[in-house]
Design a protein around this motif. Sequence first.
Motif, PDB file in Angstrom:
ATOM      1  N   GLY A 182       0.567  -1.164  -0.172  1.00 29.70           N
ATOM      2  CA  GLY A 182      -0.199  -0.021  -0.128  1.00 29.70           C
ATOM      3  C   GLY A 182       0.804   1.309   0.095  1.00 29.70           C
ATOM      4  O   GLY A 182       0.205   2.341  -0.165  1.00 29.70           O
ATOM      5  N   THR A 183       2.041   1.064   0.023  1.00 26.29           N
ATOM      6  CA  THR A 183       2.962   2.280   0.184  1.00 26.29           C
ATOM      7  C   THR A 183       3.157   2.914  -0.990  1.00 26.29           C
ATOM      8  O   THR A 183       3.674   4.119  -1.171  1.00 26.29           O
ATOM      9  CB  THR A 183       4.331   1.765   0.803  1.00 26.29           C
ATOM     10  OG1 THR A 183       4.981   1.073  -0.008  1.00 26.29           O
ATOM     11  CG2 THR A 183       4.151   1.482   2.194  1.00 26.29           C
ATOM     12  N   SER A 184       2.979   2.405  -2.111  1.00 23.86           N
ATOM     13  CA  SER A 184       2.933   2.917  -3.548  1.00 23.86           C
ATOM     14  C   SER A 184       1.733   3.889  -3.892  1.00 23.86           C
ATOM     15  O   SER A 184       1.758   4.709  -4.906  1.00 23.86           O
ATOM     16  CB  SER A 184       2.910   2.090  -4.673  1.00 23.86           C
ATOM     17  OG  SER A 184       4.024   1.279  -4.529  1.00 23.86           O
ATOM     18  N   SER A 185       0.707   4.279  -3.160  1.00 20.39           N
ATOM     19  CA  SER A 185      -0.398   5.077  -3.376  1.00 20.39           C
ATOM     20  C   SER A 185       0.137   6.491  -3.671  1.00 20.39           C
ATOM     21  O   SER A 185       0.915   6.943  -2.857  1.00 20.39           O
ATOM     22  CB  SER A 185      -1.422   5.119  -2.264  1.00 20.39           C
ATOM     23  OG  SER A 185      -2.058   3.871  -2.000  1.00 20.39           O
ATOM     24  N   MET A 186      -0.242   6.940  -4.536  1.00 19.53           N
ATOM     25  CA  MET A 186       0.023   8.573  -4.997  1.00 19.53           C
ATOM     26  C   MET A 186      -0.582   9.490  -3.841  1.00 19.53           C
ATOM     27  O   MET A 186       0.317  10.278  -3.476  1.00 19.53           O
ATOM     28  CB  MET A 186      -0.766   9.115  -6.249  1.00 19.53           C
ATOM     29  CG  MET A 186      -0.482  10.269  -6.690  1.00 19.53           C
ATOM     30  SD  MET A 186      -1.337  10.684  -8.231  1.00 19.53           S
ATOM     31  CE  MET A 186      -0.340  12.186  -8.599  1.00 19.53           C
ATOM     32  N   ILE A 187      -1.776   9.149  -3.241  1.00 19.53           N
ATOM     33  CA  ILE A 187      -2.273  10.082  -2.436  1.00 19.53           C
ATOM     34  C   ILE A 187      -2.040   9.362  -0.911  1.00 19.53           C
ATOM     35  O   ILE A 187      -2.709   7.942  -0.929  1.00 19.53           O
ATOM     36  CB  ILE A 187      -3.579  10.413  -2.665  1.00 19.53           C
ATOM     37  CG1 ILE A 187      -3.731  10.815  -4.060  1.00 19.53           C
ATOM     38  CG2 ILE A 187      -4.054  11.529  -1.576  1.00 19.53           C
ATOM     39  CD1 ILE A 187      -2.739  12.232  -4.196  1.00 19.53           C
ATOM     40  N   THR A 188      -1.563   9.791   0.048  1.00 22.65           N
ATOM     41  CA  THR A 188      -1.780   9.323   1.555  1.00 22.65           C
ATOM     42  C   THR A 188      -3.057   9.425   1.960  1.00 22.65           C
ATOM     43  O   THR A 188      -3.603  10.528   1.757  1.00 22.65           O
ATOM     44  CB  THR A 188      -0.576   9.839   2.338  1.00 22.65           C
ATOM     45  OG1 THR A 188      -0.698  11.283   2.091  1.00 22.65           O
ATOM     46  CG2 THR A 188       0.691   9.475   1.735  1.00 22.65           C
ATOM     47  N   PRO A 189      -3.509   8.730   3.136  1.00 21.52           N
ATOM     48  CA  PRO A 189      -4.745   9.141   3.555  1.00 21.52           C
ATOM     49  C   PRO A 189      -4.663  10.223   4.504  1.00 21.52           C
ATOM     50  O   PRO A 189      -3.569  10.528   5.280  1.00 21.52           O
ATOM     51  CB  PRO A 189      -5.060   7.896   4.450  1.00 21.52           C
ATOM     52  CG  PRO A 189      -3.713   7.162   4.798  1.00 21.52           C
ATOM     53  CD  PRO A 189      -2.965   7.526   3.658  1.00 21.52           C
ATOM     54  N   PRO A 190      -5.849  11.022   4.639  1.00 23.09           N
ATOM     55  CA  PRO A 190      -5.710  12.166   5.783  1.00 23.09           C
ATOM     56  C   PRO A 190      -5.499  11.795   7.100  1.00 23.09           C
ATOM     57  O   PRO A 190      -5.865  10.610   7.367  1.00 23.09           O
ATOM     58  CB  PRO A 190      -6.964  12.901   5.571  1.00 23.09           C
ATOM     59  CG  PRO A 190      -7.835  11.876   4.826  1.00 23.09           C
ATOM     60  CD  PRO A 190      -6.983  11.147   4.089  1.00 23.09           C
ATOM     61  N   PRO A 191      -5.068  12.582   7.810  1.00 22.99           N
ATOM     62  CA  PRO A 191      -5.048  13.969   7.938  1.00 22.99           C
ATOM     63  C   PRO A 191      -3.542  14.577   7.013  1.00 22.99           C
ATOM     64  O   PRO A 191      -2.738  13.890   7.106  1.00 22.99           O
ATOM     65  CB  PRO A 191      -4.898  14.521   9.225  1.00 22.99           C
ATOM     66  CG  PRO A 191      -4.268  13.398  10.071  1.00 22.99           C
ATOM     67  CD  PRO A 191      -4.735  12.010   9.412  1.00 22.99           C
ATOM     68  N   TRP A 192      -4.000  15.726   6.462  1.00 23.40           N
ATOM     69  CA  TRP A 192      -3.148  16.259   5.780  1.00 23.40           C
ATOM     70  C   TRP A 192      -2.732  17.781   6.486  1.00 23.40           C
ATOM     71  O   TRP A 192      -3.765  18.497   6.678  1.00 23.40           O
ATOM     72  CB  TRP A 192      -3.277  16.357   4.242  1.00 23.40           C
ATOM     73  CG  TRP A 192      -3.769  15.218   3.484  1.00 23.40           C
ATOM     74  CD1 TRP A 192      -2.947  14.019   3.530  1.00 23.40           C
ATOM     75  CD2 TRP A 192      -4.907  14.894   2.593  1.00 23.40           C
ATOM     76  NE1 TRP A 192      -3.819  13.246   2.828  1.00 23.40           N
ATOM     77  CE2 TRP A 192      -4.742  13.702   2.316  1.00 23.40           C
ATOM     78  CE3 TRP A 192      -5.876  15.727   2.454  1.00 23.40           C
ATOM     79  CZ2 TRP A 192      -5.662  13.069   1.365  1.00 23.40           C
ATOM     80  CZ3 TRP A 192      -7.000  15.386   1.572  1.00 23.40           C
ATOM     81  CH2 TRP A 192      -6.681  13.919   1.056  1.00 23.40           C
ATOM     82  N   HIS A 193      -1.515  17.983   6.657  1.00 21.60           N
ATOM     83  CA  HIS A 193      -1.028  19.518   7.445  1.00 21.60           C
ATOM     84  C   HIS A 193      -0.390  20.280   6.269  1.00 21.60           C
ATOM     85  O   HIS A 193       0.392  20.113   5.317  1.00 21.60           O
ATOM     86  CB  HIS A 193      -0.060  19.005   8.395  1.00 21.60           C
ATOM     87  CG  HIS A 193      -0.371  17.921   9.443  1.00 21.60           C
ATOM     88  ND1 HIS A 193      -1.408  18.132  10.317  1.00 21.60           N
ATOM     89  CD2 HIS A 193      -0.051  16.721   9.584  1.00 21.60           C
ATOM     90  CE1 HIS A 193      -1.454  16.987  11.040  1.00 21.60           C
ATOM     91  NE2 HIS A 193      -0.766  16.115  10.509  1.00 21.60           N
ATOM     92  N   PHE A 194      -1.189  21.597   6.467  1.00 19.39           N
ATOM     93  CA  PHE A 194      -0.849  22.543   5.470  1.00 19.39           C
ATOM     94  C   PHE A 194      -0.068  23.908   5.906  1.00 19.39           C
ATOM     95  O   PHE A 194      -0.947  24.221   7.127  1.00 19.39           O
ATOM     96  CB  PHE A 194      -1.526  22.903   4.450  1.00 19.39           C
ATOM     97  CG  PHE A 194      -2.363  21.837   3.583  1.00 19.39           C
ATOM     98  CD1 PHE A 194      -1.734  21.554   2.337  1.00 19.39           C
ATOM     99  CD2 PHE A 194      -3.566  21.101   4.048  1.00 19.39           C
ATOM    100  CE1 PHE A 194      -2.263  20.567   1.477  1.00 19.39           C
ATOM    101  CE2 PHE A 194      -3.759  19.800   3.308  1.00 19.39           C
ATOM    102  CZ  PHE A 194      -3.332  19.726   2.216  1.00 19.39           C
ATOM    103  N   SER A 195       0.989  24.358   5.544  1.00 25.21           N
ATOM    104  CA  SER A 195       1.387  25.767   6.015  1.00 25.21           C
ATOM    105  C   SER A 195       1.727  26.366   4.494  1.00 25.21           C
ATOM    106  O   SER A 195       2.448  26.064   3.784  1.00 25.21           O
ATOM    107  CB  SER A 195       2.528  25.492   6.827  1.00 25.21           C
ATOM    108  OG  SER A 195       2.279  25.006   8.009  1.00 25.21           O
ATOM    109  N   GLY A 196       1.277  27.841   4.701  1.00 27.59           N
ATOM    110  CA  GLY A 196       1.464  28.506   3.405  1.00 27.59           C
ATOM    111  C   GLY A 196       1.611  29.902   3.499  1.00 27.59           C
ATOM    112  O   GLY A 196       1.373  30.501   4.702  1.00 27.59           O
TER     113      GLY A 196
END
Length: 272
Positions: A21-35
């Motif tokens: 399962g490590t080849s998935s393009m998208i990782t499962p959330p949560p996703w953290h963003f700083s911008g």
Amino acid sequence: MTSVTRHTGPVGYSLPLSPSGTSSMITPPPWHFSGEVVMVDYRLDPAAAECFLPPGLDAGPDPGRAAAVFAEWQWCSDSGTELRDPARCRFSEFLILLACAHRGEPMARCPYAWVDQAVPLVRGWVQGMPKQHGVVHLTRPVTVGRAGPRMAPGGRFSGALSVRGRRLAAAAVTLEGRSEPPELHTLPLVHSRFFPSWIPGDVPVNELVASRVTGVEFGEVWSGPAELAFPLDPGDDPDMALLAPVEVGSGHVFSYAETLHGGRRLAREALL
């Protein structure tokens, strides 16, 4: 030689599936963003704005309120492994926000968005965010030297979106002073998770969802007079032209962070 443990089949959060399962393009959330964000408030024709709202949403108490947002993001999953590779964890984005409401709850609708990397593009489709590929640039503040503006009165910040070599959006903000966070950037985003049918006769996936967000942080917000234009060519999307500003309000420059945990379903309906 890598050993493989036999199991029932490849797995993963997204394609491509693989044994671990490590080849998935998208990782499962949560996703953290700083911008870093350059944002311009504006108004468009309320009738045009309403055309972009699906069933279940209305224009709310202030029809035609909108914003154009240019941003540079750094992101990671809970493990933080993406931060080891700057090419993987950074992307730039442009999006349009429309004020709306769902059963009296104020929200913001994103009818168009562009990003410059594949992962945030596909991740947007998972969310229901209509991301396309584009080139986005914005001015960065500096704390030393003269090769950039300061977060101080008189600082001028610009943003630009180009798609297939043509500029589709341009903005500039001249800072006057500190202010409160712009309201449209504080509202829940409401998206349409729409996936066309692949099997003839099947019904497309079509559901209205809102983002589930925690960990919201704003840095100092600086605001001032702004400029905004969508210099569209005749061959560009005529529907996007409906979102062009009829009045430009204030602009804002700020740092922002959030954690996205997935969504909550507001409505599900089959399109015939």
